[in-house]
Scaffold this motif. Structure first.
Motif, PDB file in Angstrom:
ATOM      1  N   SER A  49       0.615  -1.566  -0.165  1.00  0.00           N
ATOM      2  CA  SER A  49       0.082  -0.066   0.340  1.00  0.00           C
ATOM      3  C   SER A  49       1.388   0.825   0.105  1.00  0.00           C
ATOM      4  O   SER A  49       0.891   2.399  -0.415  1.00  0.00           O
ATOM      5  N   ASP A  50       1.911   1.563   0.574  1.00  0.00           N
ATOM      6  CA  ASP A  50       3.219   2.219   1.165  1.00  0.00           C
ATOM      7  C   ASP A  50       2.443   3.528   1.320  1.00  0.00           C
ATOM      8  O   ASP A  50       2.476   4.656   2.026  1.00  0.00           O
ATOM      9  N   ALA A  51       1.251   3.280   2.448  1.00  0.00           N
ATOM     10  CA  ALA A  51       0.205   4.143   3.272  1.00  0.00           C
ATOM     11  C   ALA A  51       0.779   4.558   3.845  1.00  0.00           C
ATOM     12  O   ALA A  51       2.172   4.151   4.948  1.00  0.00           O
ATOM     13  N   TYR A  52       0.997   5.869   3.842  1.00  0.00           N
ATOM     14  CA  TYR A  52       1.940   6.600   5.257  1.00  0.00           C
ATOM     15  C   TYR A  52      -0.260   7.307   5.947  1.00  0.00           C
ATOM     16  O   TYR A  52      -0.354   8.655   5.536  1.00  0.00           O
ATOM     17  N   GLY A  53       0.062   7.863   6.971  1.00  0.00           N
ATOM     18  CA  GLY A  53      -0.484   9.212   7.778  1.00  0.00           C
ATOM     19  C   GLY A  53      -1.524   8.830   8.112  1.00  0.00           C
ATOM     20  O   GLY A  53      -2.356   9.264   9.183  1.00  0.00           O
ATOM     21  N   VAL A  54      -2.531   8.076   6.804  1.00  0.00           N
ATOM     22  CA  VAL A  54      -4.065   7.918   7.725  1.00  0.00           C
ATOM     23  C   VAL A  54      -4.275   7.141   7.369  1.00  0.00           C
ATOM     24  O   VAL A  54      -4.046   6.035   6.520  1.00  0.00           O
ATOM     25  N   ALA A  55      -4.836   5.941   8.008  1.00  0.00           N
ATOM     26  CA  ALA A  55      -5.247   4.907   7.800  1.00  0.00           C
ATOM     27  C   ALA A  55      -6.366   4.178   6.608  1.00  0.00           C
ATOM     28  O   ALA A  55      -6.224   2.896   6.096  1.00  0.00           O
ATOM     29  N   GLU A  56      -6.973   4.914   6.109  1.00  0.00           N
ATOM     30  CA  GLU A  56      -7.666   5.272   5.257  1.00  0.00           C
ATOM     31  C   GLU A  56      -6.375   4.586   4.299  1.00  0.00           C
ATOM     32  O   GLU A  56      -7.367   3.734   3.021  1.00  0.00           O
ATOM     33  N   PHE A  57      -5.690   5.303   3.831  1.00  0.00           N
ATOM     34  CA  PHE A  57      -4.861   4.554   2.775  1.00  0.00           C
ATOM     35  C   PHE A  57      -4.384   2.259   2.626  1.00  0.00           C
ATOM     36  O   PHE A  57      -4.221   2.298   1.420  1.00  0.00           O
ATOM     37  N   HIS A  58      -4.077   2.718   4.021  1.00  0.00           N
ATOM     38  CA  HIS A  58      -3.963   1.042   4.361  1.00  0.00           C
ATOM     39  C   HIS A  58      -5.396   0.552   4.134  1.00  0.00           C
ATOM     40  O   HIS A  58      -5.236  -0.313   2.914  1.00  0.00           O
ATOM     41  N   HIS A  59      -6.389   0.506   3.815  1.00  0.00           N
ATOM     42  CA  HIS A  59      -7.503  -0.009   3.227  1.00  0.00           C
ATOM     43  C   HIS A  59      -7.587   0.255   2.113  1.00  0.00           C
ATOM     44  O   HIS A  59      -8.199  -1.049   1.446  1.00  0.00           O
TER      45      HIS A  59
END
Length: 391
Positions: A322-332
Motif C-alpha cells: 500500500s505504501d500507506a502513510y499517515g491516514v489509515a484510509e490508505f491502508h484500506h
C-alpha cells in the motif's frame, strides 16, 4: 473488506489475507480538516487554495469507499467526513480501516516519521495482524554521522550500525531512498575505500542529509553485504524526487553486478511499471509492486496499472504493497484497489479462456500474500506465529 464479489477470482481475493510488504504507520493524533487533507496528497496542500486534495482521484475514492466505514453515506462531503473522523477519534478510525484492509502481515518502514505515527506493534494491535520492520539505511547512515565519527572510520561504523539494526527482532528487510537523494544514474561499481573516506570527509564537514553519490553507492553495496532483501523506492513520490532520475531501468548495470546476491524489491514504480516489469523478466533477483499509485489512482484505474505491470512480469515476481502513510484510509484503500483491480483482470482472462481458474487463483494468492511470505521468510498460514516485533 471489498464488497460482494461477482466471480470466483473476486471471491478468492476478497477473502485472501494480504501481506502488505511495504507501508508506514498511521497518525496517532486527531486531525483537523487541513491536516487530514494534507495527507491525501504527495504534493503540498495549500490551505485556502481552491485546489483541494479532496478533489483528486484519491480524495474522491476516500469519500466513496472509506466513508461507509465511518457510518457515512457514499460520496459524503469532505466537511462531513472530517467531522465524523474527529468525532470517532484516531484510535477508532485506525482500528476500523486497518481491520477492514484484511492484511495479516505489515512490513513497516520505520525510517520516515515527520509526524507521530503508529509503531509496527501498534499497527499490528489495531489491525489484529502481525507486523515486521524494514530498516531505512539512509537513516542509519545519518545517525552514525550525527553521533560523531571520523571520515576514515565512517565505512566501518556504518556497517556496524547497519548490522546491529538488522539484528533487531522483527526486521525482515532493508530499504534505500536513493531515488530521492541522488537518483539511480550512479556509477554501478562498488566504490573504493579511499573514495568512501574522501566523500565522508566532505559530507561530515557540511552535514545534512546523505546525498553524496559515492556514499549512496556505498550504502547500496552495504545492503548487498547485509544479505537481506533490499527495497528500493522507484517512480512516483513527493516533490522531493526528480522523477526522471527514479526510473528503475537506470539500475540495470548495477543489477548485472549484483546477480546472484540479494532480492531487490522495486517499490511502487509508476509510471515506470513497464520498465520495472522488464527488469523482473530478465533478472532473477528483481521483484516489483505498484503500491502508492493504486490508491492515488483509485479503484477505477487500478486494473490498468496492474495490467501494465503484469504484461511480462513473472507471476512469482509481483507483490502487494500500500505504501500507506499517515491516514489509515490508505491502508484500506490500497488493499481494496489491489483486490478489485487484480480480480477484474484475472477474471476477464479466465472468461476468455486465456487462464484456467486454478492458475488465476494461484496468481491471486502468490501476488497478494505468498510471494512476500517466501521472500521475507514469513511463516505460512497455520504454522507458528511470526517473530514478535519489539518496540
Amino acid at each position: 473488506m471489498p464488497g460482494p464479489a461477482s466471480g470466483p477470482v473476486e471471491e478468492a481475493l476478497a477473502a485472501l489475507p494480504l501481506v502488505d510488504h511495504h507501508c508506514h504507520g498511521a497518525r496517532t493524533a486527531d486531525l483537523g480538516p487541513d491536516a487530514f487533507a494534507s495527507l491525501l496528497t504527495e504534493g503540498r496542500a495549500r490551505p485556502g487554495s481552491d485546489v483541494s486534495p479532496f478533489d483528486t482521484p484519491a480524495g474522491v475514492a476516500v469519500r466513496r469507499h472509506c466513508a461507509p466505514l465511518l457510518d457515512l453515506p457514499r460520496h459524503t462531503p469532505a466537511a462531513d467526513y472530517t467531522a465524523r473522523r474527529a468525532e470517532l477519534g484516531w484510535r477508532e478510525v485506525n482500528r476500523r480501516f486497518l481491520t477492514a484492509a484484511g492484511v495479516e502481515v505489515f512490513c513497516v518502514d520505520t525510517g520516515f516519521a515527520p509526524h507521530p505515527v503508529t509503531s509496527p506493534a501498534q499497527l499490528a494491535d489495531a489491525s489484529g495482524g502481525a507486523a515486521h520492520e524494514v530498516v531505512r539505511l539512509e537513516g542509519v547512515a545519518e545517525s552514525v554521522a550525527a553521533a560523531g565519527v571520523g571520515a576514515g572510520e565512517y565505512a566501518s561504523a556504518f556497517r556496524a550500525a547497519a548490522d546491529s539494526a538488522v539484528r533487531r527482532p522483527g526486521v525482515v528487510a532493508v530499504k534505500s531512498v536513493a531515488a530521492y537523494r541522488t537518483g539511480f544514474a550512479l556509477a554501478p561499481e562498488r566504490p573504493a575505500g579511499s573514495e568512501v573516506t574522501e566523500a565522508a570527509r566532505h559530507w561530515l564537514t557540511r552535514g545534512g542529509r546523505l546525498t553524496d553519490p559515492v556514499l549512496v553507492r556505498h550504502l547500496l553495496w552495504t545492503a548487498v553485504d547485509l544479505g537481506l532483501p533490499l527495497q528500493l523506492h522507484t517512480g512516483f513520490g513527493d516533490d522531493d524526487i526528480r522523477l526522471h532520475r527514479a526510473d528503475p531501468a537506470l539500475l540495470t548495470d548495477w543489477l548485472h553486478l549484483i546477480r546472484g546476491t540479494i532480492p531487490v524489491l522495486l517499490l511502487h514504480c509508476w509510471p515506470y511499471q513497464r520498465q520495472a516489469a522488464y527488469l523482473t523478466a530478465v533478472f532473477e533477483e528483481v521483484y516489483l509492486d505498484v503500491g502508492l499509485a493504486l490508491h492515488h489512482a483509485g479503484p477505477s484505474r487500478s486494473r490498468a496499472i496492474l495490467e501494465e505491470a503484469l504484461e511480462i512480469t513473472p507471476f512469482r515476481k509481483l507483490l502487494y504493497s500500500s505504501d500507506a502513510y499517515g491516514v489509515a484510509e490508505f491502508h484500506h484503500l490500497g488493499a481494496l484497489c489491489f483486490r478489485q483491480g487484480l480480480a477484474a483482470l484475472l477474471q476477464e482472462r479466465v472468461d476468455a479462456d486465456e487462464l484456467s481458474l486454478p492458475d488465476a487463483l494461484r496468481i491471486a494468492a502468490w501476488t497478494g500474500r505468498d510471494n512476500a511470505r517466501r521472500l521475507y521468510g514469513l511463516p505460512a498460514a497455520g504454522s507458528s506465529p511470526p517473530r514478535p516485533f519489539c518496540d
